[in-house]
Write a protein that holds these residues in place. Structure first.
Motif, short mmCIF file in Angstrom:
data_model
loop_
_atom_site.label_atom_id
_atom_site.label_comp_id
_atom_site.label_asym_id
_atom_site.label_seq_id
_atom_site.Cartn_x
_atom_site.Cartn_y
_atom_site.Cartn_z
N ARG A 62 0.84 -1.19 0.00
CA ARG A 62 0.00 0.00 0.00
C ARG A 62 0.87 1.24 0.00
N CYS A 63 0.38 2.31 -0.62
CA CYS A 63 1.13 3.56 -0.64
C CYS A 63 1.05 4.18 0.75
N LYS A 64 2.21 4.61 1.27
CA LYS A 64 2.23 5.15 2.62
C LYS A 64 2.23 6.67 2.64
N ARG A 105 -0.43 12.07 1.59
CA ARG A 105 -0.99 13.03 0.64
C ARG A 105 -1.51 12.35 -0.63
N CYS A 106 -1.33 11.03 -0.69
CA CYS A 106 -1.72 10.29 -1.90
C CYS A 106 -3.23 10.05 -1.89
N ILE A 107 -3.83 10.08 -3.09
CA ILE A 107 -5.27 9.85 -3.22
C ILE A 107 -5.66 8.46 -2.68
N THR A 108 -4.73 7.51 -2.71
CA THR A 108 -5.05 6.17 -2.19
C THR A 108 -5.34 6.18 -0.69
N SER A 109 -4.91 7.26 0.00
CA SER A 109 -5.16 7.32 1.43
C SER A 109 -6.62 7.66 1.75
N ARG A 119 7.45 2.70 -7.68
CA ARG A 119 6.78 3.94 -7.33
C ARG A 119 5.27 3.78 -7.51
N CYS A 120 4.53 4.41 -6.61
CA CYS A 120 3.07 4.44 -6.69
C CYS A 120 2.70 5.12 -8.01
N ILE A 121 1.77 4.53 -8.77
CA ILE A 121 1.45 5.14 -10.07
C ILE A 121 0.68 6.45 -9.90
N TYR A 122 0.09 6.65 -8.74
CA TYR A 122 -0.71 7.86 -8.55
C TYR A 122 0.15 9.05 -8.09
N CYS A 123 0.94 8.84 -7.04
CA CYS A 123 1.68 9.97 -6.47
C CYS A 123 3.18 9.88 -6.71
N GLU A 124 3.63 8.77 -7.29
CA GLU A 124 5.04 8.54 -7.61
C GLU A 124 5.96 8.40 -6.39
ZN LIG Z 1 0.68 6.99 -3.72
#
Ligand SMILES: [Zn+2]
Lengths: 304, 142
Positions: free
Chosen positions: B100-102, B105-109, B129-134
């Motif tokens: 999971r993206c930690k 500030r990422c939209i996945t949160s 890297r997370c594809i959303y927030c990198e």
């Molecule tokens: Zn992310």
């Protein structure tokens, strides 16, 4: 159908196309005044940004199109817990193209995955803001007539300033660019940008803490805000802030064709006595922002 | 079960000592009914100390998880008491819902029910890297 989420989604040719279109719009505005008749742009601003929203809306209006949308989450469905993907699926039913700003990084990408119409990222937190970068590029092209062989000074907060990061990304693709990175120690350009972009592509750069020292070498000076909250203590902030304020006096050693840019809003990092200087381009930059957004809307809507 | 003699199943060998539990959790092995052995700190000539996981069932392994953790892991497939296949997992190009993206500030949160997707952006240094927030998958957020 295409969206614009990140400036690197665009090839150099596509950026040149957009700039050509923007220049043509500037020269022949009448030719474009009805291009988007009966088309609707939705501006979905989950976080307020009056400047960017007005720029998009003005752009669509000058193309003869219509605008609908909302600003800030407090009075919209997102505040009631609706997901970005659901909001987008709804708005797609009303609009032909969407400009979206969101406080969370990656939100416009999620939107583009669920949208049937093009999405323009109008800023996602501190992450991407591709239309600002396009604005900066059009400004450089209009003012300098080229993207290569330029010495580009970036001054102020280079650590958190996303506009600076994207501009470095975009300009690194051109030949013979030299960056001069001017910032206090605390706000230096992050290592990953130096490693992944500048060093990897072999782009030359100088790091300095003194704006005055490098002033005579610059073709472009891109100013950003040095914010108080970025410093650990007040004393450091007060000690440093004046070094990164541009005023008439500091400009005496600058080139006569220097182009001074700023993403705005400014607070005090460019003193008002610079505004009348012919080298001050930051208000022209706002105007160019509207023209490049017009070009982008035309491209994404595939209007000939 | 006798942990040395699996009839039909999988032996995940050469796990870096200490990573066995992480793999156990990421593969969601606790959901299985069969007998499973997690051996920690076994001595190994090759890598000093290692962890081993033995699964006494024909089980569909998520190779992306293993490749992501360490492509040097060895997977042994056992049929009728014989090893029929031995291989290393590949470094996956994409990870979907493995980690999971930690980045707060990422939209996945905040966005519910979206896939957490990471892309391999630097094969040499195994950077995902997370594809959303990198944000980088390991260590500090960018
Ligand atoms: Zn992310």
């Amino acid at each position: 159908m295409r969206s614009l989420i990140d400036i690197v989604d665009l090839s150099i040719e596509e950026i040149n196309d957009l700039i050509d279109t923007a220049n043509d719009i500037i020269e022949n505005p009448d030719k474009y005044s009805e291009k988007c008749q009966k088309k609707k742009l939705a501006t979905l601003f989950f976080e307020p940004s009056t400047r960017t929203r007005l720029s998009f809306e003005a752009a669509m209006m000058e193309l003869g199109g219509n605008v609908l949308g909302f600003s800030a989450a407090s009075n919209s469905s997102a505040a009631k817990g609706e997901s970005v993907s659901d909001t987008i699926r709804t708005v797609c039913c009303y609009a032909d193209i969407i400009a979206m700003r969101h406080p969370k990084e990656g939100a416009p990408m999620i939107a583009s995955m669920h949208s049937t119409v093009p999405i323009i990222n109008a800023g996602d937190g501190g992450h991407n803001h591709p239309t600002q970068t396009l604005t900066d590029l059009l400004t450089i092209q209009r003012e300098k007539g080229r993207f290569d062989s330029l010495t580009v000074g970036l001054c102020g907060d280079l650590k958190f300033g996303r506009t600076v990061h994207s501009l470095i990304h975009a300009l690194s693709r051109y030949e013979n660019i030299h960056f001069v990175l001017i910032s206090p120690e605390e706000l230096k350009l992050p290592g990953y940008i130096i490693n992944d972009i500048l060093d990897k592509k072999g782009v030359s750069y100088t790091v300095t803490t003194s704006l005055e020292k490098v002033m005579p070498t610059l073709d472009i000076l891109y100013m950003t805000r040095v914010q108080r909250e970025r410093f650990f203590n007040e004393a450091d902030y007060i000690r440093l802030k004046d070094s990164y304020i541009l005023n008439k006096e500091k400009l005496t050693t600058a080139k006569t064709d220097l182009c001074i840019m700023h993403p705005l809003p400014r607070v005090n990092e460019i003193s008002v006595d610079v505004d009348d200087d012919p080298r001050a381009c930051y208000f022209k930059q706002v105007l160019y922002g509207k023209f490049i957004r017009m070009a982008l809307i035309l491209k994404l809507l595939e209007v000939e | 079960m006798n942990i040395d003699s699996i009839r039909n199943g999988i032996v995940i060998d050469h796990i870096k000592a200490g990573q066995g539990m992480e793999i156990y959790q990421l593969l969601n092995l606790e959901a299985l009914d069969c007998s499973i052995a997690l051996i920690k700190n076994a001595s190994s000539g090759k890598i000093g100390k290692k962890d081993i996981i033995k699964i006494d069932a024909d089980f569909e392994l998520d190779l992306d998880v293993l490749g992501y953790i360490n492509p040097d892991i060895t997977i042994n497939v056992i049929k009728d008491g014989q090893r029929v296949r031995k291989f290393h997992p590949e470094l996956p190009e994409r990870l979907t819902n493995v980690i999971r993206c930690k980045n707060p500030r990422c939209i996945t949160s905040v966005e519910q029910e979206i896939d957490h997707i990471f892309k391999l952006t630097d094969r040499e240094n195994r950077v995902y890297r997370c594809i959303y927030c990198e944000s980088k998958a390991k260590g500090e957020n960018i």
